[in-house]
Design an enzyme around this catalytic site. Structure first.
Site, PDB file in Angstrom:
ATOM      1  N   HIS A  35      -4.528   9.818 -12.931  1.00  9.27           N
ATOM      2  CA  HIS A  35      -3.505   8.802 -13.199  1.00  9.27           C
ATOM      3  C   HIS A  35      -4.019   7.888 -14.298  1.00  9.27           C
ATOM      4  O   HIS A  35      -4.891   7.048 -14.063  1.00  9.27           O
ATOM      5  CB  HIS A  35      -3.196   8.001 -11.932  1.00  9.27           C
ATOM      6  CG  HIS A  35      -2.668   8.849 -10.809  1.00  9.27           C
ATOM      7  ND1 HIS A  35      -3.506   9.570  -9.989  1.00  9.27           N
ATOM      8  CD2 HIS A  35      -1.397   9.099 -10.393  1.00  9.27           C
ATOM      9  CE1 HIS A  35      -2.769  10.227  -9.092  1.00  9.27           C
ATOM     10  NE2 HIS A  35      -1.493   9.957  -9.316  1.00  9.27           N
ATOM     11  N   HIS A 265       2.694   7.122 -15.489  1.00 10.61           N
ATOM     12  CA  HIS A 265       2.006   6.953 -14.203  1.00 10.61           C
ATOM     13  C   HIS A 265       0.953   8.026 -13.987  1.00 10.61           C
ATOM     14  O   HIS A 265      -0.104   7.763 -13.406  1.00 10.61           O
ATOM     15  CB  HIS A 265       3.022   7.002 -13.063  1.00 10.61           C
ATOM     16  CG  HIS A 265       2.396   7.014 -11.696  1.00 10.61           C
ATOM     17  ND1 HIS A 265       2.085   5.873 -10.999  1.00 10.61           N
ATOM     18  CD2 HIS A 265       2.007   8.048 -10.904  1.00 10.61           C
ATOM     19  CE1 HIS A 265       1.545   6.195  -9.833  1.00 10.61           C
ATOM     20  NE2 HIS A 265       1.489   7.511  -9.750  1.00 10.61           N
ATOM     21  N   GLU A 414       0.577  -3.705  14.347  1.00 10.60           N
ATOM     22  CA  GLU A 414      -0.471  -2.748  14.706  1.00 10.60           C
ATOM     23  C   GLU A 414      -1.161  -2.171  13.474  1.00 10.60           C
ATOM     24  O   GLU A 414      -2.391  -2.054  13.432  1.00 10.60           O
ATOM     25  CB  GLU A 414       0.106  -1.607  15.553  1.00 10.60           C
ATOM     26  CG  GLU A 414       0.625  -2.025  16.912  1.00 10.60           C
ATOM     27  CD  GLU A 414       2.087  -2.466  16.889  1.00 10.60           C
ATOM     28  OE1 GLU A 414       2.638  -2.734  17.969  1.00 10.60           O
ATOM     29  OE2 GLU A 414       2.680  -2.529  15.780  1.00 10.60           O
ATOM     30  N   HIS A 476       7.266   4.376  25.745  1.00  9.82           N
ATOM     31  CA  HIS A 476       5.972   3.712  25.808  1.00  9.82           C
ATOM     32  C   HIS A 476       4.892   4.556  26.487  1.00  9.82           C
ATOM     33  O   HIS A 476       3.744   4.129  26.554  1.00  9.82           O
ATOM     34  CB  HIS A 476       6.101   2.382  26.562  1.00  9.82           C
ATOM     35  CG  HIS A 476       6.794   1.303  25.786  1.00  9.82           C
ATOM     36  ND1 HIS A 476       8.033   1.476  25.214  1.00  9.82           N
ATOM     37  CD2 HIS A 476       6.406   0.039  25.468  1.00  9.82           C
ATOM     38  CE1 HIS A 476       8.392   0.356  24.601  1.00  9.82           C
ATOM     39  NE2 HIS A 476       7.420  -0.525  24.738  1.00  9.82           N
TER      40      HIS A 476
END
Length: 673
Positions: A35, A265, A414, A476
């Site tokens: 890149h 890019h 999380e 869950h």
């Protein structure tokens, strides 16, 4: 963009920045992959950062009080490789640059921690670097509060691109950093408006400056090709009260025919494009050649932090010997001697009392003994503190008004929590652990994988580890998550059966230097199964004989965690019918696999039928069920074969057939002629 004015106005700066650009062009062309555009566009920002602001000493890459630089936009790896080579890092030679992206080279396609001095974290998965940086900044704040500014006093800088800021983890990270007012954290946004698919505007209309400001950040902006403007913006950011984002307006693939396009890019390898771009730069040197005066100027930058580093070492040498030793210990990642003492005390007390507790509570009991003697721990939870049992009374809360606090309220983040913990452990001097429900390892998974890839011993406290959580139901209830965690290389997955096994698991996790740990802990209370004290850490064996057959051994029951209780009850049923049955607790498959063949054969000898009991899917169990001797042992599995359901725990175990009776029946069917 007309770059001739840039060349004319700041020739010394221009030449240094073009050394980065041309090394990038040459390395990507030689590799025929990579890149090019980001390093070409951000070379000016990086040059000003390293020359004017970053405190580091290239001759001492691991100096504890150095500023940290994180290339979150890791696809532009040639930016950092060029910087490390130019400033004189010993391991980053021109040979390594020439072998960019090749087998055996330290110049991997994306920067990898541990391969290269000066690469603070593995980046490439977009957003991870900026999320790691929050952990770096938390660690610096915590250590400065506890050790004083004469010992710990530095900044964390991040280069992030549009892709990093689109990833969801970036919002988790900047929200946490804003709340914590991490005033020594700075994000330099490569605002070039281009992604692989085209202009950013085809997929996103977010006002990034407003987003950062709304999250509690101070926001600045500059022309990312004007060295004076860049310097002024960084100086202003450092003087601000909170974390700061600098929007650097840049041109991707600056000076090439691919400038400001999606082509810019990727890999710019066309020989004519490379030649034309170098001509536009006024650069007429051979590939990979940096003129001596430019290289020397960069090496001066690499040495500019040496005096500060030497002064810091003198201050450290003036500390009492015990303080010096403690600092060295925590940065080496060594567990204190008192850890083993604390663990032995917990185990002895457990055997004396035989408590019936959930292993999440057992974990809390261990932490209550460990945290006061291992004060480098920093705990936390993703809004489940009372459920994960991760906070102990001695810790205090880490907050803007209490940097000595050692407990972080991460909120419902999380992924951000896991990434921040990676940053903390990479910074050094702290030992992070964090909790959520086992099912939500899904949210933390990208960072957990990077913990394993980088070889950093973060501890993931994952409670509510099975259908045993009951009424919350299948959304869950983790059934596949143990298998996913176990399938990850360089990860220890512990599923302890009682307080003793939990204590042993924690001792291993907190003593590790190169392997992260997942502690899968129950919601429901479990009886003590280890009833005789031993100083030996049996969990370190991975699997061991918990109960032996009283007569001729005809069956072996293997189990983990909450199902060890079921295996023990099944053994009692089978023994009552004259079927000699051994129970093997297997709290950590990975450590069992590391044992020599003699130990594994001793624990799981050929001959008896084998049944595994675990409230998860079967995936992975067959290795231990079938045996390792070539002959496939007769075996069965008692566990989950699909998702769970919403109901009280006892009904769930009954309905899904995870019972002592079902286990005994499976053994008998295998023994039937």
């Amino acid at each position: 963009m007309d770059i001739s004015a840039l060349r004319a106005q700041h020739p010394d700066h221009w030449n240094k920045a073009c050394a980065i650009r041309t090394l990038t062009l040459d390395a990507v062309a030689a590799a025929n992959s990579g890149h090019s555009g980001m390093p070409m566009g951000m070379a000016d920002v990086a040059t000003v950062l390293y020359e004017k602001h970053l405190s580091f000493d290239a001759s001492m890459p691991h100096w504890a009080n150095r500023d940290r630089f994180i290339l979150s936009a890791g696809h532009g790896s040639m930016l950092i490789y060029a910087l490390l080579y130019l400033t004189g890092y010993a391991d980053m030679t021109i040979v390594q640059i020439k072998n960019f992206r090749q087998w055996g080279a330290i110049t991997a396609g994306h920067p990898e921690y541990g391969h290269v001095s000066g690469v603070e974290t593995t980046t490439g998965p977009l957003g991870q670097g900026i999320a790691n940086s929050v952990g770096f900044a938390i660690a610096e704040e915590s250590l400065r509060a506890r050790w004083g500014a004469r010992v710990m006093d530095h900044y964390t800088y991040v280069i992030a691109g549009d892709g990093c800021l689109m990833e969801g983890v970036s919002q988790e990270a900047i929200g946490l950093a804003g709340k914590q007012q991490l005033s020594r954290l700075f994000v330099l946004w490569d605002n070039n408006g281009i992604t692989i698919d085209g202009k950013v505007s085809i997929s996103d209309t977010t006002d990034q400056k407003a987003r950062f400001a709304a999250s509690g950040w101070d926001v600045f902006e500059c022309d990312g090709h004007d060295p004076v403007a860049i310097d002024n913006a960084i100086s202003a950011a450092k003087a601000s009260a909170g974390p700061a984002m600098i929007a650097c307006a840049t041109h991707i693939a600056l000076g090439s025919s691919a400038q400001d396009t999606s082509k810019g890019h990727g890999a710019l390898t066309d020989a004519k494009l490379v030649a034309d771009t170098k001509a536009a730069y006024g650069w007429d040197h051979a590939p990979f050649v940096i003129p001596k005066d430019i290289k020397s100027a960069w090496e001066v930058i690499g040495r500019k932090g040496m005096a500060a580093r030497i002064e810091w070492e003198a201050r450290m040498a003036a500390l009492p010997a015990a303080k010096q030793a403690e600092f060295a210990r925590i940065f080496a990642g060594d567990a204190p001697v008192k850890l083993a003492v604390a663990i032995r005390a917990v185990k002895k007390a457990a055997v004396d009392a035989l408590p019936k507790v959930a292993t999440r509570r057992a974990s809390e009991m261990v932490l209550e003994a460990v945290n006061p003697v291992m004060t480098e721990t920093i705990g936390g939870s993703a809004d489940l503190t009372g459920s994960n049992n991760t906070k102990t009374p001695d810790m205090g809360t880490f907050a803007p008004d209490n940097r000595k606090g050692r407990y972080v309220y991460y909120g419902i983040r999380e992924h951000g929590m896991a990434s921040a913990m990676n940053g903390m452990i990479l910074h050094g001097g702290v030992r992070p652990y964090g909790g959520t429900f086992m099912c939500f390892t899904d949210y933390a998974r990208p960072a957990m994988r990077l913990s394993a890839l980088m070889g950093v011993p973060v501890v993931y406290v994952m409670t509510h580890d099975s259908i045993g959580l009951g009424e919350d139901g299948p959304t869950h209830q983790p059934v596949e998550h143990l298998a996913i965690s176990r399938a990850t290389p360089n990860t220890w997955v512990f599923r302890p059966a009682d307080l003793v096994e939990t204590a042993e698991a924690w001792e291993i996790a907190l003593s590790s230097k190169t392997t992260p740990s997942v502690l899968a802990l129950s919601r429901q209370n479990l009886p003590a199964v280890r009833t005789t004290h031993t100083n030996q850490n049996m969990v370190a064996k991975g699997g061991y004989v918990l109960a032996e057959a009283t007569g001729k051994r005809q069956a072996i029951l293997m189990a983990t965690g909450s199902e060890v209780e079921i295996a023990m009850k099944a053994r009692a049923l089978l023994e009552a019918d004259g079927i000699g049955t051994r129970v093997v607790s297997m709290p950590c498959w990975e450590l069992f696999e590391e044992q020599d063949a003699a130990w594994r054969r001793k624990v799981l000898p050929p001959g008896p039928v084998r049944v595994a009991v675990e409230a998860g899917i079967r995936f992975g169990w067959d290795r231990w069920l079938f045996g390792e001797g070539g002959k496939r042992e007769k075996s069965g599995f008692i566990g989950m074969h699909g998702f769970g359901a919403s109901a009280p725990i006892d009904r769930l175990y009954q309905e899904f057939g995870i019972t002592a009776e079902a286990t005994a029946a499976e053994v008998k069917s295998l023994l039937a002629p």
